[in-house]
Design an enzyme around this catalytic site. Sequence first.
Site, PDB file in Angstrom:
ATOM      1  N   GLU A   1       7.557 -25.335 -10.060  1.00 22.45           N
ATOM      2  CA  GLU A   1       7.781 -26.004  -8.777  1.00 22.45           C
ATOM      3  C   GLU A   1       9.170 -26.608  -8.596  1.00 22.45           C
ATOM      4  OE1 GLU A   1       3.653 -27.960  -7.486  1.00 22.45           O
ATOM      5  OE2 GLU A   1       4.140 -28.340  -9.586  1.00 22.45           O
TER       6      GLU A   1
ATOM      7  N   CYS B 137       7.851  -9.158  -1.377  1.00 20.14           N
ATOM      8  CA  CYS B 137       7.449  -9.711  -2.669  1.00 20.14           C
ATOM      9  C   CYS B 137       7.508 -11.222  -2.525  1.00 20.14           C
ATOM     10  CB  CYS B 137       8.382  -9.228  -3.778  1.00 20.14           C
ATOM     11  SG  CYS B 137       8.114 -10.071  -5.357  1.00 20.14           S
TER      12      CYS B 137
ATOM     13  N   ARG C 116       2.448 -37.658  -3.931  1.00 21.51           N
ATOM     14  CA  ARG C 116       3.629 -37.047  -4.562  1.00 21.51           C
ATOM     15  C   ARG C 116       4.819 -37.096  -3.614  1.00 21.51           C
ATOM     16  NH1 ARG C 116       5.283 -33.869  -9.003  1.00 21.51           N
ATOM     17  NH2 ARG C 116       3.228 -34.023  -9.971  1.00 21.51           N
TER      18      ARG C 116
ATOM     19  N   CYS D 143       6.995 -13.354  -5.231  1.00 19.20           N
ATOM     20  CA  CYS D 143       7.177 -13.990  -6.538  1.00 19.20           C
ATOM     21  C   CYS D 143       8.607 -13.974  -7.053  1.00 19.20           C
ATOM     22  CB  CYS D 143       6.301 -13.308  -7.588  1.00 19.20           C
ATOM     23  SG  CYS D 143       4.532 -13.442  -7.312  1.00 19.20           S
TER      24      CYS D 143
ATOM     25  N   PHE E 278       0.386 -19.827  -6.018  1.00 19.29           N
ATOM     26  CA  PHE E 278       1.285 -20.846  -5.451  1.00 19.29           C
ATOM     27  C   PHE E 278       0.564 -22.120  -5.021  1.00 19.29           C
ATOM     28  CE2 PHE E 278       2.738 -16.554  -4.043  1.00 19.29           C
ATOM     29  CZ  PHE E 278       3.706 -16.386  -5.016  1.00 19.29           C
TER      30      PHE E 278
ATOM     31  N   GLU F 142      -6.025 -22.899  -5.657  1.00 18.97           N
ATOM     32  CA  GLU F 142      -6.470 -23.988  -6.521  1.00 18.97           C
ATOM     33  C   GLU F 142      -7.847 -24.499  -6.104  1.00 18.97           C
ATOM     34  OE1 GLU F 142      -4.995 -28.401  -8.044  1.00 18.97           O
ATOM     35  OE2 GLU F 142      -3.553 -27.036  -7.116  1.00 18.97           O
TER      36      GLU F 142
ATOM     37  N   CYS G  31       0.812  -1.221   0.000  1.00 20.48           N
ATOM     38  CA  CYS G  31       0.000   0.000   0.000  1.00 20.48           C
ATOM     39  C   CYS G  31       0.845   1.272   0.000  1.00 20.48           C
ATOM     40  CB  CYS G  31      -0.904   0.005   1.222  1.00 20.48           C
ATOM     41  SG  CYS G  31       0.037   0.060   2.772  1.00 20.48           S
TER      42      CYS G  31
ATOM     43  N   ARG H 131       3.114 -24.925  -3.996  1.00 18.83           N
ATOM     44  CA  ARG H 131       4.252 -25.123  -4.895  1.00 18.83           C
ATOM     45  C   ARG H 131       5.133 -26.318  -4.488  1.00 18.83           C
ATOM     46  NH1 ARG H 131       7.389 -19.673  -6.384  1.00 18.83           N
ATOM     47  NH2 ARG H 131       7.979 -20.141  -8.534  1.00 18.83           N
TER      48      ARG H 131
END
Length: 1389
Positions: free
Chosen positions: A1321, A154, A943, A156, A861, A865, A57, A975
Site C-alpha cells: 500500500e 492490467c 486510518r 497489477c 486490492f 476482503e 479474453c 489499497r
Amino acid sequence: MPETGIEGKPELVFFVNGRKVVDQDVDPEMTLLTYLRTKLRLTGAKLGCGEGGCGACTVMVSRYNPTQRKVLHLAVNACLAPICSLHGAAVTTVEGIGSTRTRLHPVQERLAKAHGSQCGFCTPGIVMSMYTLLRNHPTPNMEQLEAAFQGNLCRCTGYRPILEGYKTFTKEFQGCCGGMAGNGCCRNGQNGQAANGQAANGQASNGHAVNGQATNGQTSNGHAVNGQATNGQTSNGHAVNGQATNGDTGNGWNEDVSKELFQVSEFQPLDPTQEPIFPPELMKTESSEQTTLKFAGERVTWIKPATFKEVLELKAKNPRAKLVIGNSEIGVEVKFKNCEYPLIIAPGHLPEINFHRYTEHGITFGAGCTLTYLNDTLAEAIHDLPEHQTRLFAAIVEMLRWFAGHQIRNVGCIGGNIVTASPISDLNPIFLSAGCTVTAMSHQGGSRVVKMDHAFFPGYRKTALTPEEVMVSLDVPFTKENEYFLAYKQAKRRDDDIAIVNAAFRVQIEEGTDIIQDIALSFGGMAPTSVMACNTANRLIGLKWDNDLLPEACSCLEDDLPLPPSVPGGMVEFRRTLTTSFFFKFFLSVQQRLNLKDVPPPYRSACSLYHREPPHGAQMYQEVPEGQAREDAVGRPIMHLSALKQVTGEAVYTDDMPPIQGELYLGLVLSKKAHAKIVSIDPSEALKMPGVETFVSAEDVPGSNITGPVVLDEEVFASEKVTCVGQVVGAVLADTQAHAQRAAKAVVVQYEDMEPKIITIEDAILHQSFFHPINKIEKGNLEEAFERSDQIIEGELRIGGQEHFYLETCAAIVVPHGEDGEMEIFCSTQNPTKTQMLAAKALGVPANRVVCRMKRMGGGFGGKETRTCVISSVCAVAAHKVRRPVRIMLDRDEDMVITGTRHPFLGRYKVGFMSDGRVLALDISLYSNAGNSLDLSRGVTDRALFHSDSVYTIPNVRAVGYTCKTNTASNTAFRGFGGPQGLFFAESWISDVATKCGISQLTVREINMHKEGDLTHYNMKLERCQVQRCWEECLKQSDFHTRRRQVDRFNGENRWKKRGLAAIPTKFGISFTSTFLNQAGALVHVYTDGSVLVTHGGTEMGQGLHTKMVQVACRALKIPTSRIHISETSTNTVPNTSPTAASASSDLNGMAVKIACETILQRLEPYMGKGSWDDWVRAAYFDRVGLSATGFYRTPGLDYDMQKNEGRPFNYFCYGAAVSEVEIDCLTGDHTVLRTDIVMDVGDSLNPAIDIGQIEGAFVQGCGLFTMEEQVYSPEGVLYSRGPGMYKIPGFADIPIHFNVSLLRGAPNDKAIFSSKAVGEPPLFLASSVFFAIKDAVYSARADAGLKGTFRLDSPATAECIRMACEDQFTAQFPAAEPGSFTPWAIKL
C-alpha cells in the site's frame, strides 16, 4: 470441407489449437469465450468484462483471405465473438502456443522472466496480443508493440515490466545489440537515450550517468562522479569527503546496486518458422462452393448467406434483422441493454462488401472492410500520394490510433460504425465533414447513393437508410491543394476509450487568398446524433481566415451546439468548451499552414499532434551481501512462483475449476432502488424459463439472514426493504450462466420508495446520518496556536471513490457434502476465515462444518476482503436448498454495482502557519461515504485520521472523522485503506500554505518534515525515520532543481501546453489498526522425501506473498526453493486467519512460517552431523520425530488508545518520495506523465523484483485514483459507470514515459521478517505527485490568464477538471447553470 451433417443439420467447422472442431448443436448467442471455457475446457482465456474493454479474453483468429491470397492473423475479443462467426477460422489460445509440460513459447517465457505477470488474470490476453503481433510482424518496432496492447488492461503490474520484457523482440532492441547480446546498452537506449555508451542528445540514458560521466558535470542523481562525491554525501554508502566509503563505482552507484531484474541472455530466441501452420483444408478460394449456413438457438437464428443477393432478400423479408460482422456493438447491446435480435445475418465473408478501389475522386471501401483494413489502406495511400490529396486520410488514420483497441478494430467494420449511428462515433463526424457518400442497396429498390450530410442522422441511432437497405460501400474523397482537414477527440483515457466530444473540420480556401470558400464543422458528443454546425459554416463562408474569424466562429458555435444542464453524459460546460477549443486548434493549424508568421510562437504547440516516446526507465536495488549462500533466495529478484503457469493459461482461478456433477449456476436478482420497501417478489415467470431449477430468497436461509463482517447490520438477502441499488434480493438457480442470468432479469420485484434517500456526503451531513462513535485525535492547544499564526487558510476538498477493477470478478463455488451439514467453499477471497464464519452463520452450523479454500485470486486490492462474503453466503444458502454444487462468477457490471469501492472523502480544514511556512495548527474534519453498512469503514476513517499529518510535524492538531451512512453500496477496503485520502488533504493544504507564503513547495515541505525522534499528532515516536533520506535521494536522482528551471522555461515559451513538476513524500503506518488482527499462523510439513509443504494464513492475489513465504522458508530451513511448495490457503489447515490486507501479510505470515521452520530445524538438529537434508529428514522420521510444525506470531507492542491519544497504533512506518513531471494541454485537459522518479524504503527487500513490481503497480493504480478513475452516479443512487466502457483505469499509454524506481539502500527494519518492510500500500500515494504536477502546470496556465493565488482542484484531476481550471476566453463563454435550477444528470458521492 463438409458443412452439413448426416442428418442435414448445418455443421460449424473451425480449428482450435490445431484440432478440428465440428459442431451441429451450437447456440448463436454463445460467444467464443464461453464455448472455449465450457465446451472445450480451455480456460486460459478469461472473462474480465464481457464488452471487449479489458483484453483478458484475447485469442488469435486466423483466416485465409482469398483476395489477398494470404492468411490473416487477428487478435480478437473472444467475449464478443459469436461462436457461429468462427466457421472456417482457426483459433489459437494461450494453451496452444506453449506449456510448462512441454515447452514455453518465447512470448510466454519473456513475460514471466521479466516479472510482467502478478495476479496473472490478464496475462493470457496480453500473451496472445503479443503473439498475434509477432505472427504478423516477427520483428516489430516499438510503435507497433505499444499499439498491440491498446485493448489490454492490467491492474497489477503498472505495465512497465510487460513492455520491458517484450521490447526484446523489437527492431530497436535487436538492431543495437543483436538481440540476445546479454545486458546490452540499448535495454533502455532508444529515442534519444544512450546507445553504444553515448547519449544521443547530450543526456545520459534513463537520466543516469553514462560511463560514469554525466554530460553536465554531475550524475543525474547527484551521486558521486568518477569516484568523487559532488556534495560530500554520507551514511548510505556514497562518497564521503570526496572518497567512496565502500567502493563506489564511477557512475555514482555502489557496486552492490543492481539495475537488472532479469537476464536477457537467458531468453530463448524466437523462431518464426516453428509456428503452427494454418490448416490446409481452410484455404478456400473464391471459386469454392458456397452454401448458406443456418444455426438456430432458443431465441436467435444465425444465417451466413451464400450470396449478397440472399442478404438483400433476407433484409426485405426481415427488415429488423441485424447484420453482424464484428459484433462489437450488437454483443454489448444484447448483454448489457437487454436488446433482443431474433435474426442475425452474417455477410462479412462476401466480396461485394469487402474491397477497396481507387477512383478519380478518392477511394471506395466496401462496408464490410474492417477498421484495421481501412487504416492500413489509407496509410499506404498517404505514403504513396501527394500530401495535399491525403489530408482527410491522415485525419482518419490519426483518429483510428485512438479508436478502441486492436481487438475491436480487427473485427469492427466501416458499415457497422456508420449504421449503428452512435452519437459519439469517432469516425462519423469525419465522414460528415468530408461529405463522404454511402452506397446502399435493397431487394426492391436497387442501388442508391446517399451523401453523409446534416440530414444523414435524423435521430438517435438512426440513419437515412431504410430498414430494408444494406450499406454496400463508402466513398472517401481526396482533398484538394487548398483544402485542410483535421479531427480531434477528447476522452477520459487516451487509448481505447469512447469520446467525450470529438470534432472534424474541413475548410477550403479560395486559391491565392485567405477567404473561406467552403467549410464544414461536425461534432460528436454534442447531441443525440453526430451533428454538423451548419449555421456556423454558412456564417463563415466568405470571411477571411484571420484573427477576426475566431470570435465570430466561437459565438456561432455557442448558438449551434446548445446543451441543457441536465443533458445525459453531464460535463456540460466542459463539452461546450471543447467545441470552441477544438476549433481554435484547427484555426491555428490552418493559419500555420497558410502563413507561419501569423501564429505567435507561444501558440504553436497547440497545433502539434500527440506523439509519445516509448516508455523506459531504471529499477535499482541492493544486491545480496557477498558470501550469501547460493540457495538462500532472500533478497534475490526471483520470479513469481506462479508466473510460468500464468503465462501458459495453466494457473487455475476459481471459475477455471472443472464443473462438478449436478452443478447449478446462480443468477442474482438485485435491487433497482436506493431506499425502498419491498412490496412483493414474483419469480413465477423466471421459473418457467428453460433450464431454471428454483428461486432462492430470504425465506430459504436456514440459519441467520443477518450478517456483516464487523457488526451485524446487513442481510444475506434483503427481506423487507432495500437500502441501496445492487443489494441482493434473491437468486435464480439454473443449468447455465446464460439461463440463470436471463431468468434473474425476469423476476418481478415491486417496491415502494422510502425517504430520505441519502446519496452524497452532503446529504449525510444534512440528515446527520453517521455511524457512531465519531472518532477524533487531539493534540496541543489549537485556539492558542491559531492566535499565534501569521496566516490562516480554510478550505474544502474532495477526493472521489475508486473501483477496485480487479480483473477477476468475485467468484465462488460451494459444494455441499451431505454429512453433518459440511460444506466446502472455493472462493476468490482475501479473507477465508470471514467467508467461513459468515457462511456458517447463514447456514446455522458451527464453523467447523464449513471449509473455505483459496488457491489464487486475479487481483484483490482490498475489494475481496469482506464484500466477497456477500456472494459466498448467498451461494451457500442456495447450495443448501438444492443439495447440489452452486457456482457464480459475477459479470463486471454486477461486481461494480454490488461490491463497493474506495471511500469518497470530503475534507474541511483550517490551517494556521507562520510567514516562513512553519505550520502551527491544523483543524480538519474528514467525511467518508461508507455506503449502506458499516463494513470496514470505521477503520478506513481512523486510518485517514492517522495519516492526516502526512510527513509533517504539526504541534497542534484536531482531526475528526465522520463515517457517513448513505443509500449506496457499502464501500470497503482498498489499497491504502483511508491513508491516501488523509495524505491527500495534507499535501493539498501544505501546497496552499507554500502558495500563500510565496515560497517554494519544497521549502515548506522541508521546514515541516518529520525528523528522527519527532512525535506524530497521535504521539507515536518516530524511530528510524527515513523520510528525509528518501526525499533527498529522490530530488537528486530526478535532478529536480535543473528540471524545475527547464519547466519554468518551457512554460514561459508556451501558452497552450504547460508542464508541471512536483515532489511528494509519504509515510504509511504498518499494522492493522484493529490490534487483534495483527496475528498469523503457519503449518509446515516435511515429507520423508525431503520435500516441504508450507501453508499459512495469507492469500495470493498477485502480490507474490507465496513467493516470499517460500523464500522465507528457504532461508529458515537452509534448503533450495525447489524443495518447497505452497498449494493453497484453507481454513482447515490454518484457522482463525486475519485477512490478507494492511500490507502486513509478509510481516505476519513470514514470521509465522519462520517460527514453524525453526521448530522443525531444532528437531532435526541432532541429525545434522553428517549427510544431507534428505538424510536428516529420513533419520528423524525413523527416530519418530515429528516433521510437522505450526508457527504463530503476534506483533508486539501495539496498544494505541484513541481516547487518551497515546500508545503505538503501528509497528513501524514505510517512507518514500516521488518526483513527477507532466505536460497538459490547456485547451483539452489532456495530460501526459513525462517522467517519474521514486525512492522507496522497503527495508532489506525480500524480493526486489516483486517489491519494485508492487511499487510500480501501486503507483499506476494511484495515477488512476488521482487523475482518471471517476465514479458516475445518478441523483437516484444508480451507478452509471459499471464497466470499462465508462469507467477508465490507466492503460499502457498512461504510465510515465521515463519511469525510475529505486529501493532505499542500507535501511534495515528490525521490526519485520529478515529486516524487510511492507510494500503493497505505501507507494500508492506517491502517484499524487502526478496530481500536484498537474496542479503546478495549471497554476502556470492561470497565471497567463491573469489569475493569481490558490484554487481548488478536487481529485481525480480528470481532463474536465484540468480544462475547466485553465480558465480562459473559451471557458468564460460557457458559465455553469445555477445549482438548484436543474436536476443534474450525475452527482459526486
